[in-house]
Scaffold this motif. Structure first.
Motif, PDB file in Angstrom:
ATOM      1  N   ARG A 106       0.702  -0.994  -0.273  1.00  0.00           N
ATOM      2  CA  ARG A 106       0.257  -0.050  -0.744  1.00  0.00           C
ATOM      3  C   ARG A 106       1.085   1.296   0.031  1.00  0.00           C
ATOM      4  O   ARG A 106       0.765   2.120  -0.223  1.00  0.00           O
ATOM      5  CB  ARG A 106      -1.236  -0.045   1.107  1.00  0.00           C
ATOM      6  N   LEU A 107       2.059   1.451   0.380  1.00  0.00           N
ATOM      7  CA  LEU A 107       2.940   2.412   0.366  1.00  0.00           C
ATOM      8  C   LEU A 107       3.802   2.143  -0.516  1.00  0.00           C
ATOM      9  O   LEU A 107       3.838   2.744  -1.884  1.00  0.00           O
ATOM     10  CB  LEU A 107       4.019   1.926   1.673  1.00  0.00           C
ATOM     11  N   ILE A 108       4.362   1.205  -1.373  1.00  0.00           N
ATOM     12  CA  ILE A 108       5.344   1.244  -2.508  1.00  0.00           C
ATOM     13  C   ILE A 108       4.569   1.126  -4.000  1.00  0.00           C
ATOM     14  O   ILE A 108       5.089   1.869  -4.876  1.00  0.00           O
ATOM     15  CB  ILE A 108       6.454  -0.612  -2.017  1.00  0.00           C
ATOM     16  N   MET A 109       3.865   0.882  -4.326  1.00  0.00           N
ATOM     17  CA  MET A 109       2.754   0.082  -4.991  1.00  0.00           C
ATOM     18  C   MET A 109       2.889   1.883  -5.700  1.00  0.00           C
ATOM     19  O   MET A 109       3.184   2.371  -6.507  1.00  0.00           O
ATOM     20  CB  MET A 109       1.676  -0.521  -5.543  1.00  0.00           C
ATOM     21  N   PRO A 110       2.023   2.720  -4.669  1.00  0.00           N
ATOM     22  CA  PRO A 110       1.476   3.950  -5.377  1.00  0.00           C
ATOM     23  C   PRO A 110       3.026   5.020  -5.187  1.00  0.00           C
ATOM     24  O   PRO A 110       3.118   5.868  -6.638  1.00  0.00           O
ATOM     25  CB  PRO A 110       0.973   4.468  -3.965  1.00  0.00           C
ATOM     26  N   ALA A 111       4.064   4.628  -4.847  1.00  0.00           N
ATOM     27  CA  ALA A 111       4.965   5.617  -4.641  1.00  0.00           C
ATOM     28  C   ALA A 111       5.498   5.396  -6.034  1.00  0.00           C
ATOM     29  O   ALA A 111       6.511   5.673  -6.352  1.00  0.00           O
ATOM     30  CB  ALA A 111       6.114   5.339  -3.135  1.00  0.00           C
ATOM     31  N   ASP A 173      12.622  13.364  -4.605  1.00  0.00           N
ATOM     32  CA  ASP A 173      13.732  13.249  -2.852  1.00  0.00           C
ATOM     33  C   ASP A 173      12.457  13.038  -2.273  1.00  0.00           C
ATOM     34  O   ASP A 173      12.563  12.706  -0.944  1.00  0.00           O
ATOM     35  CB  ASP A 173      14.405  14.329  -3.123  1.00  0.00           C
ATOM     36  N   HIS A 174      11.269  13.765  -2.028  1.00  0.00           N
ATOM     37  CA  HIS A 174       9.880  13.656  -1.133  1.00  0.00           C
ATOM     38  C   HIS A 174       9.885  12.391  -0.424  1.00  0.00           C
ATOM     39  O   HIS A 174       9.220  12.124   0.585  1.00  0.00           O
ATOM     40  CB  HIS A 174       9.105  14.477  -2.003  1.00  0.00           C
ATOM     41  N   GLN A 175       9.999  11.370  -1.399  1.00  0.00           N
ATOM     42  CA  GLN A 175      10.363  10.300  -0.916  1.00  0.00           C
ATOM     43  C   GLN A 175      10.919   9.005  -0.302  1.00  0.00           C
ATOM     44  O   GLN A 175      10.646   8.407   0.469  1.00  0.00           O
ATOM     45  CB  GLN A 175       9.776   9.040  -2.239  1.00  0.00           C
ATOM     46  N   TRP A 176      11.854  10.529  -0.303  1.00  0.00           N
ATOM     47  CA  TRP A 176      13.031   9.910   2.146  1.00  0.00           C
ATOM     48  C   TRP A 176      11.857   9.641   3.301  1.00  0.00           C
ATOM     49  O   TRP A 176      12.628   8.810   2.931  1.00  0.00           O
ATOM     50  CB  TRP A 176      13.414  11.320   1.570  1.00  0.00           C
ATOM     51  N   ALA A 177      10.667   9.834   2.988  1.00  0.00           N
ATOM     52  CA  ALA A 177      10.089   9.192   4.752  1.00  0.00           C
ATOM     53  C   ALA A 177       9.663   7.984   4.474  1.00  0.00           C
ATOM     54  O   ALA A 177       8.842   8.062   5.399  1.00  0.00           O
ATOM     55  CB  ALA A 177       9.200  10.390   4.838  1.00  0.00           C
ATOM     56  N   LEU A 178       8.978   7.654   3.040  1.00  0.00           N
ATOM     57  CA  LEU A 178       8.497   6.667   3.544  1.00  0.00           C
ATOM     58  C   LEU A 178       8.999   5.383   3.390  1.00  0.00           C
ATOM     59  O   LEU A 178       7.941   4.432   4.410  1.00  0.00           O
ATOM     60  CB  LEU A 178       8.030   6.232   1.520  1.00  0.00           C
ATOM     61  N   LEU A 179      10.372   5.305   4.272  1.00  0.00           N
ATOM     62  CA  LEU A 179      10.701   3.928   3.999  1.00  0.00           C
ATOM     63  C   LEU A 179      11.074   4.427   5.369  1.00  0.00           C
ATOM     64  O   LEU A 179      10.517   3.304   6.283  1.00  0.00           O
ATOM     65  CB  LEU A 179      12.218   3.949   3.762  1.00  0.00           C
ATOM     66  N   TYR A 343       1.435  13.810  -1.051  1.00  0.00           N
ATOM     67  CA  TYR A 343       2.293  14.374  -0.831  1.00  0.00           C
ATOM     68  C   TYR A 343       3.191  12.843  -1.550  1.00  0.00           C
ATOM     69  O   TYR A 343       4.693  13.658  -2.187  1.00  0.00           O
ATOM     70  CB  TYR A 343       2.800  13.086   0.663  1.00  0.00           C
ATOM     71  N   LEU A 344       2.485  13.100  -2.612  1.00  0.00           N
ATOM     72  CA  LEU A 344       4.008  11.917  -3.490  1.00  0.00           C
ATOM     73  C   LEU A 344       3.642  12.955  -4.506  1.00  0.00           C
ATOM     74  O   LEU A 344       4.636  12.553  -5.501  1.00  0.00           O
ATOM     75  CB  LEU A 344       3.083  10.613  -3.866  1.00  0.00           C
ATOM     76  N   THR A 345       2.737  13.350  -5.194  1.00  0.00           N
ATOM     77  CA  THR A 345       2.362  14.198  -6.694  1.00  0.00           C
ATOM     78  C   THR A 345       2.817  15.586  -6.938  1.00  0.00           C
ATOM     79  O   THR A 345       3.599  16.065  -7.884  1.00  0.00           O
ATOM     80  CB  THR A 345       1.611  13.483  -7.198  1.00  0.00           C
ATOM     81  N   TYR A 417      -6.516   1.542  -7.559  1.00  0.00           N
ATOM     82  CA  TYR A 417      -6.007   0.393  -7.980  1.00  0.00           C
ATOM     83  C   TYR A 417      -5.194  -0.334  -7.298  1.00  0.00           C
ATOM     84  O   TYR A 417      -4.863  -2.133  -6.921  1.00  0.00           O
ATOM     85  CB  TYR A 417      -6.242   0.934  -8.993  1.00  0.00           C
ATOM     86  N   CYS A 418      -4.010   0.330  -6.749  1.00  0.00           N
ATOM     87  CA  CYS A 418      -3.333  -0.579  -5.467  1.00  0.00           C
ATOM     88  C   CYS A 418      -4.309  -1.165  -4.814  1.00  0.00           C
ATOM     89  O   CYS A 418      -3.567  -1.636  -4.109  1.00  0.00           O
ATOM     90  CB  CYS A 418      -1.949   0.780  -5.086  1.00  0.00           C
ATOM     91  N   ALA A 419      -5.354  -0.190  -3.979  1.00  0.00           N
ATOM     92  CA  ALA A 419      -5.994  -1.099  -3.092  1.00  0.00           C
ATOM     93  C   ALA A 419      -6.185  -2.674  -3.180  1.00  0.00           C
ATOM     94  O   ALA A 419      -6.712  -3.988  -2.300  1.00  0.00           O
ATOM     95  CB  ALA A 419      -6.774  -0.099  -2.369  1.00  0.00           C
ATOM     96  N   LYS A 420      -7.400  -2.667  -4.385  1.00  0.00           N
ATOM     97  CA  LYS A 420      -7.683  -3.950  -5.436  1.00  0.00           C
ATOM     98  C   LYS A 420      -6.618  -4.959  -5.356  1.00  0.00           C
ATOM     99  O   LYS A 420      -6.489  -5.978  -5.267  1.00  0.00           O
ATOM    100  CB  LYS A 420      -8.115  -3.950  -6.274  1.00  0.00           C
ATOM    101  N   ALA A 421      -4.910  -4.066  -5.931  1.00  0.00           N
ATOM    102  CA  ALA A 421      -3.831  -5.542  -6.400  1.00  0.00           C
ATOM    103  C   ALA A 421      -3.544  -5.760  -4.948  1.00  0.00           C
ATOM    104  O   ALA A 421      -3.324  -7.067  -5.031  1.00  0.00           O
ATOM    105  CB  ALA A 421      -3.563  -4.796  -6.651  1.00  0.00           C
ATOM    106  N   THR A 422      -3.724  -4.762  -3.934  1.00  0.00           N
ATOM    107  CA  THR A 422      -3.171  -5.872  -2.269  1.00  0.00           C
ATOM    108  C   THR A 422      -4.362  -6.528  -1.846  1.00  0.00           C
ATOM    109  O   THR A 422      -3.356  -7.178  -1.504  1.00  0.00           O
ATOM    110  CB  THR A 422      -3.315  -4.681  -1.253  1.00  0.00           C
ATOM    111  N   LYS A 423      -5.123  -6.081  -1.814  1.00  0.00           N
ATOM    112  CA  LYS A 423      -6.327  -7.351  -1.737  1.00  0.00           C
ATOM    113  C   LYS A 423      -6.275  -8.510  -2.530  1.00  0.00           C
ATOM    114  O   LYS A 423      -6.782  -9.966  -1.593  1.00  0.00           O
ATOM    115  CB  LYS A 423      -7.909  -6.540  -1.907  1.00  0.00           C
ATOM    116  N   TRP A 424      -6.113  -8.188  -4.240  1.00  0.00           N
ATOM    117  CA  TRP A 424      -5.897  -9.938  -4.899  1.00  0.00           C
ATOM    118  C   TRP A 424      -4.602 -10.704  -4.191  1.00  0.00           C
ATOM    119  O   TRP A 424      -4.748 -11.386  -3.473  1.00  0.00           O
ATOM    120  CB  TRP A 424      -5.710  -8.928  -6.362  1.00  0.00           C
TER     121      TRP A 424
END
Length: 444
Positions: A106-111, A173-179, A343-345, A417-424
């Motif tokens: 749920r974090l990695i796919m959208p990022a 570079d804003h993705q630094w906080a996701l990890l 945050y991502l965009t 879509y990412c939520a559906k993929a995670t559920k799958w």
């Protein structure tokens, strides 16, 4: 007067929206008015309006990520703690297991999708205006030296790996906080798994000890991430105790006084300057008090004050049903729902779109002045920002309209879509219980 018999948790979404909005405001100021990080432009200058205590908080940075970390701890703890306190520990353990599985995709796919979009724009040269602009922050936060696909595809893969192994992401570079936020979620899952069988007071004692342990450590970012994750769990655990809520609701006047005091004090403390605290008497005073609270050798003093200030402020919000109701209204909830997309965009939208509104669409104003004696390096002359106030008055609101429109579309389509993929993935990888195998409906 009606009393609250159950903990309100919807306010968290509204606060998340404020956090994402403040992150964007911070980056706007970082790009074009970095002096706001200091209490005044120089030691002898009078402070600007936006440099004054209280007013400076949204503009000077830092607090948005701290808020995100706290909210991660609070949200991750809500359901398993509620299940454990109702006596359904097996359900709490199942929730922890499935939540731990869902969190990475749920974090990695959208990022990753956001990274691919930034990479695509880089191949088109869309960051070049920002790279040639007179904004130092723009120049250092956009990808440069774009080559052919033979170099850019491996570079994309390296940046994807770096995003999730602690390295800088050159395209976004804003993705630094996701990890750290991902790692923090697992800190919470492990903590709750280890304490789910404990009595409330013993679990609270354990969390407080861990909080103090992280606070006393002098490793970078401990106050911004680990301490906030734990403080989120602590407030969630206390707030879900009926006895505590009854006590608070029976002392309305004292609660209001405490709420007002905590928020004002916390707001003031969180305003500690990111640069040159020694230039103002109020920040020197805070520094002197902080010497008794902040461990010697802490690497980032301003972030320590941000952590203290935010913990005081959020405690005030947590105590106040009125403030929680405000943050639970439709506007705040909508902004909060789109906060992760913002945050991502926002970085790409700023450096591709807003940069052109401020600097124009051509890089021709940029040139390098060759040294007169032919020796040494040339002097770069960057594209100057517009000096027309009307351009700024039009560009900034346009940016926010475009950004939140894109964020809404992102949440509606890409995130779903990412939520559906995670559920799958979850359905494929988890064993079904007996009721699910036989198609029996279960109650929540």
């Amino acid at each position: 007067m009606a009393t609250n018999t159950r903990q309100n948790v919807t306010w968290v979404e509204g606060v998340r929206g404020v956090a994402s909005f403040w992150v964007v405001v911070t980056h706007l100021c970082r790009a074009w008015d970095y002096t706001l990080w200091s209490p005044r432009d120089n030691e002898n200058a009078a402070p600007q309006l936006l440099q004054l205590p209280f007013i400076r908080l949204p503009f000077q940075g830092r607090i948005g990520v701290t808020m995100f970390a706290f909210l991660t701890g609070y949200v991750c703890a809500i359901k398993p703690l509620r299940q454990a306190k109702s006596g359904n520990v097996p359900a709490a353990l199942e929730t922890l297991g499935k939540s731990a599985f869902r969190r990475p995709p749920r974090l990695i796919m959208p990022a990753t999708i956001a990274l691919l979009i930034a990479w695509f724009f880089a191949q088109l040269g869309a960051f070049e205006v920002a790279h040639r602009s007179d904004s130092h922050w723009f120049r250092r936060s956009v990808p440069t030296d774009i080559g052919g696909l033979d170099t850019e595809i491996p570079r994309l893969i390296r940046n994807f790996q770096g995003s999730w192994s602690g390295a800088n992401n050159q395209y976004d570079d804003h993705q630094w906080a996701l990890l750290p936020l991902l790692q923090g979620a697992f800190l919470i899952y492990v903590l709750l798994f280890a304490t789910v069988f404990m009595k409330f007071r013993m679990r609270l004692f354990t969390c407080v000890v861990l909080y103090l342990w992280y606070w006393m450590r002098t490793s970078p970012e401990k106050e911004t991430f680990e301490c906030q994750f734990l403080y989120g769990v602590i407030l969630c655990d206390i707030g879900s105790e009926k006895g505590f809520r009854d006590f608070i609701n029976s002392h309305v006047k004292a609660r209001r006084i405490a709420t007002t005091f905590l928020i004002i004090l916390g707001w003031y403390v969180a305003c500690f300057p990111g640069e040159h605290w020694e230039w103002s008497a109020w920040s020197v005073q805070l520094k002197n008090i902080g010497d008794y609270i902040i461990p010697h050798g802490a690497p980032n003093l301003p972030k320590r004050f941000t952590a203290i200030g935010w913990d005081l402020m959020v405690t005030g919000i947590w105590l106040s049903p009125s403030l929680q109701a405000i943050f639970s209204n439709k506007l705040f909830m909508w902004v909060g729902r789109n906060s992760f997309a913002v945050y991502l965009t926002h970085g790409t939208v700023m450096k591709v779109g807003l940069a052109r509104l401020i600097y124009g669409f051509s890089t021709k104003p940029y040139y390098v002045e060759e040294p007169k004696d032919g020796q040494g390096e040339g002097i770069p002359h960057y594209i100057p920002r517009s000096t027309n106030w009307f351009v700024w008055a039009l560009a900034i609101p346009t940016f926010f309209v475009v950004e939140y429109t894109l964020a809404h579309l992102w949440t509606t389509y890409i995130d779903s879509y990412c939520a559906k993929a995670t559920k799958w993935l979850e359905d494929k990888m988890f064993e079904k219980d007996e009721d699910e195998k036989h198609g029996v409906a279960t109650m929540a």
